[in-house]
Write a protein that holds these residues in place. Structure first.
Motif, PDB file in Angstrom:
ATOM      1  N   ILE A   1      -5.285  -3.070  -5.473  1.00 42.82           N
ATOM      2  CA  ILE A   1      -5.259  -2.018  -4.811  1.00 42.82           C
ATOM      3  C   ILE A   1      -4.587  -0.950  -5.532  1.00 42.82           C
ATOM      4  O   ILE A   1      -3.688  -0.948  -6.692  1.00 42.82           O
ATOM      5  CB  ILE A   1      -3.968  -2.148  -3.713  1.00 42.82           C
ATOM      6  CG1 ILE A   1      -4.295  -3.325  -2.633  1.00 42.82           C
ATOM      7  CG2 ILE A   1      -3.574  -0.925  -3.053  1.00 42.82           C
ATOM      8  CD1 ILE A   1      -3.126  -3.518  -1.694  1.00 42.82           C
TER       9      ILE A   1
ATOM     10  N   HIS B   1      -1.992  17.722  -2.093  1.00 42.84           N
ATOM     11  CA  HIS B   1      -1.625  17.284  -3.337  1.00 42.84           C
ATOM     12  C   HIS B   1      -0.139  17.584  -3.634  1.00 42.84           C
ATOM     13  O   HIS B   1       0.491  17.488  -4.733  1.00 42.84           O
ATOM     14  CB  HIS B   1      -2.246  17.300  -4.500  1.00 42.84           C
ATOM     15  CG  HIS B   1      -3.819  16.795  -4.277  1.00 42.84           C
ATOM     16  ND1 HIS B   1      -4.011  15.397  -4.108  1.00 42.84           N
ATOM     17  CD2 HIS B   1      -4.742  17.253  -4.232  1.00 42.84           C
ATOM     18  CE1 HIS B   1      -5.381  15.236  -3.883  1.00 42.84           C
ATOM     19  NE2 HIS B   1      -5.971  16.251  -3.889  1.00 42.84           N
TER      20      HIS B   1
ATOM     21  N   VAL C   1      -4.135   3.747  -5.968  1.00 45.82           N
ATOM     22  CA  VAL C   1      -4.326   4.905  -5.357  1.00 45.82           C
ATOM     23  C   VAL C   1      -4.704   5.866  -6.456  1.00 45.82           C
ATOM     24  O   VAL C   1      -3.735   6.127  -7.473  1.00 45.82           O
ATOM     25  CB  VAL C   1      -3.149   5.345  -4.512  1.00 45.82           C
ATOM     26  CG1 VAL C   1      -3.003   6.897  -4.135  1.00 45.82           C
ATOM     27  CG2 VAL C   1      -2.770   4.321  -3.488  1.00 45.82           C
TER      28      VAL C   1
ATOM     29  N   LYS D   1       2.140   2.065  -3.531  1.00 53.10           N
ATOM     30  CA  LYS D   1       1.150   2.594  -4.050  1.00 53.10           C
ATOM     31  C   LYS D   1       0.971   4.099  -4.054  1.00 53.10           C
ATOM     32  O   LYS D   1       0.790   4.799  -4.882  1.00 53.10           O
ATOM     33  CB  LYS D   1      -0.177   1.807  -4.124  1.00 53.10           C
ATOM     34  CG  LYS D   1      -0.281   0.147  -4.391  1.00 53.10           C
ATOM     35  CD  LYS D   1      -0.165   0.141  -5.879  1.00 53.10           C
ATOM     36  CE  LYS D   1      -0.282  -1.296  -6.232  1.00 53.10           C
ATOM     37  NZ  LYS D   1      -0.139  -1.619  -7.735  1.00 53.10           N
ATOM     38  N   LEU D   2       1.059   4.318  -2.749  1.00 52.94           N
ATOM     39  CA  LEU D   2       0.843   5.862  -2.285  1.00 52.94           C
ATOM     40  C   LEU D   2       2.226   6.513  -2.919  1.00 52.94           C
ATOM     41  O   LEU D   2       1.951   7.755  -3.244  1.00 52.94           O
ATOM     42  CB  LEU D   2       0.839   5.904  -0.864  1.00 52.94           C
ATOM     43  CG  LEU D   2      -0.522   5.512  -0.297  1.00 52.94           C
ATOM     44  CD1 LEU D   2      -0.328   5.353   1.328  1.00 52.94           C
ATOM     45  CD2 LEU D   2      -1.358   6.572  -0.341  1.00 52.94           C
TER      46      LEU D   2
ATOM     47  N   THR E   1       0.877  -1.118  -0.203  1.00 54.04           N
ATOM     48  CA  THR E   1       0.097   0.146  -0.048  1.00 54.04           C
ATOM     49  C   THR E   1       0.985   1.299  -0.071  1.00 54.04           C
ATOM     50  O   THR E   1       0.570   2.211  -0.755  1.00 54.04           O
ATOM     51  CB  THR E   1      -0.992   0.065   1.256  1.00 54.04           C
ATOM     52  OG1 THR E   1      -1.690  -1.223   1.107  1.00 54.04           O
ATOM     53  CG2 THR E   1      -1.927   1.086   1.228  1.00 54.04           C
TER      54      THR E   1
ATOM     55  N   ARG F   1      -5.162   9.884  -8.012  1.00 51.38           N
ATOM     56  CA  ARG F   1      -4.871  11.204  -7.698  1.00 51.38           C
ATOM     57  C   ARG F   1      -5.232  11.929  -8.619  1.00 51.38           C
ATOM     58  O   ARG F   1      -4.805  11.786  -9.581  1.00 51.38           O
ATOM     59  CB  ARG F   1      -3.120  11.262  -7.207  1.00 51.38           C
ATOM     60  CG  ARG F   1      -2.755  12.769  -7.217  1.00 51.38           C
ATOM     61  CD  ARG F   1      -1.335  13.075  -7.184  1.00 51.38           C
ATOM     62  NE  ARG F   1      -1.100  14.525  -6.875  1.00 51.38           N
ATOM     63  CZ  ARG F   1       0.164  14.835  -6.544  1.00 51.38           C
ATOM     64  NH1 ARG F   1       1.334  14.094  -6.738  1.00 51.38           N
ATOM     65  NH2 ARG F   1       0.454  16.301  -6.519  1.00 51.38           N
TER      66      ARG F   1
ATOM     67  N   GLN G   1       2.152   7.802  -6.563  1.00 47.61           N
ATOM     68  CA  GLN G   1       1.053   8.969  -6.627  1.00 47.61           C
ATOM     69  C   GLN G   1       1.454  10.139  -5.960  1.00 47.61           C
ATOM     70  O   GLN G   1       1.284  11.262  -6.558  1.00 47.61           O
ATOM     71  CB  GLN G   1      -0.412   8.547  -6.255  1.00 47.61           C
ATOM     72  CG  GLN G   1      -0.943   7.235  -7.335  1.00 47.61           C
ATOM     73  CD  GLN G   1      -0.811   7.849  -8.815  1.00 47.61           C
ATOM     74  OE1 GLN G   1      -1.003   9.059  -9.271  1.00 47.61           O
ATOM     75  NE2 GLN G   1      -0.527   6.861  -9.768  1.00 47.61           N
TER      76      GLN G   1
END
Length: 319
Positions: A124, A183, A126, A84-85, A81, A128, A88
């Motif tokens: 999974i 962001h 993510v 994946k974060l 996870t 953005r 982005q």
């Protein structure tokens, strides 16, 4: 957690920092300080070279390393996870380094954990949302260099695009910290050109180089101290606003409520009464307009007047 697992976890914690306070171990594992002392003594008796500094904490003598650690399925999933974060919400440099780290982590996983990760890989994501930045103008690959400068207190030289002035400027800066907000990554640094602390958006840096010159860390506040001071110096929010919202609309509004200074929320049958403290109606009133007649301003009167003017403006515009 049984004692064997806790002793292993304490050893990993000690290896992760130069000095670890007994209170940190106590808080992490929800155990008493007396139990911490007993556990550390047990590790020392087992041959782990743990030193102690009175009033400071514990440390592991240089040269000692725990053999490679096995990860549980849950830990492996958390790391996936995180990957994946990172894809982005980081830049090219950090994504690359995190990718290398994940390769090393995957190499020590048992076969069952590897299979588990592969089964999760496509499940999974993510997402953005936001405008893309031209990679030709803004390479967006300087986070690793900035982190190095922070770790070694190095002066950096940057070519920065100021969005307000729409010009490029060369700056020499002493970085004190980075943070992620709305962001974007932000660099807080002492700008030698402006002789003051500045907030640089990292994705607006066109070029960056590390200087061979250094600065003293203690001449600047920590990042947390700087951000706290900035919050305390912000304009006082003296405008009290109360609105009434149809309960079914709350799901669409909820993410932005705290941005506008939400102080209180009270449910009343099919309505929700919201109380805000703010310093300006400028953006708030235009935000309310998009919710039409599902929102009603209760107070103050000036905001009601502003809303009527906005509605009239829209009506005249489309007629």
């Amino acid at each position: 957690m049984n004692r064997i697992d806790r002793l292993t976890a304490i050893l990993i914690q000690l290896q992760g920092k130069k000095i670890v306070k007994a209170a940190e171990i106590s808080e992490r594992f929800n155990i008493s300080l007396r139990t911490v002392y007993r556990d550390v003594k047990a590790l020392q008796e087992a041959g782990v070279p743990i030193g102690a500094e009175a009033g400071t904490g514990y440390y592991i003598v240089d040269g000692y390393h725990l053999p490679p650690v096995m990860f549980s399925k849950e830990e492996a999933a958390a790391l996936l996870t995180g990957e994946k974060l990172m894809e982005q919400f980081s830049d090219h440099s950090n994504r690359k380094q995190f990718g290398f780290a994940m390769e090393k982590i995957r190499s020590v996983l048992r076969g069952s954990e590897k299979d588990y990760l592969e089964s999760l890989e496509e499940n999974i994501a993510v997402i953005r949302n936001g405008p893309t930045v031209s990679e030709d103008s803004f390479p967006n690959r300087f986070l690793s260099d900035i982190q190095q400068a922070l770790g070694h207190q190095q002066i950096i030289s940057i070519e920065y695009f100021s969005l307000g002035e729409e010009v490029n400027t060369r700056r020499e800066a002493e970085p004190i910290g980075i943070f992620h907000d709305n962001h974007n990554w932000h660099l807080i640094a002492w700008c030698r050109l402006r002789q003051g602390y500045r907030d640089f958006r990292v994705d607006r840096i066109r070029k960056l180089s590390l200087s061979s010159s250094y600065f003293k860390k203690d001449k600047h506040p920590s990042l947390q101290q700087y951000l706290e001071q900035r919050r305390s110096n912000a304009p006082e929010k003296t405008l009290l606003v109360r609105i009434e919202v149809d309960k079914e609309m709350m799901r669409y509004m909820r993410q932005q409520l705290y941005y506008f200074g939400l102080m209180k929320e009270v449910a009343k049958d099919d309505k929700v009464e919201l109380t805000f403290l703010m310093c300006s109606f400028q953006y708030f009133s235009r935000w309310l307009v998009m919710y039409g007649n599902t929102v009603k301003v209760l107070e103050p009167e000036p905001l009601k007047t502003t809303m009527r003017e906005l509605v009239t403006e829209l009506k005249d515009h489309y007629l």
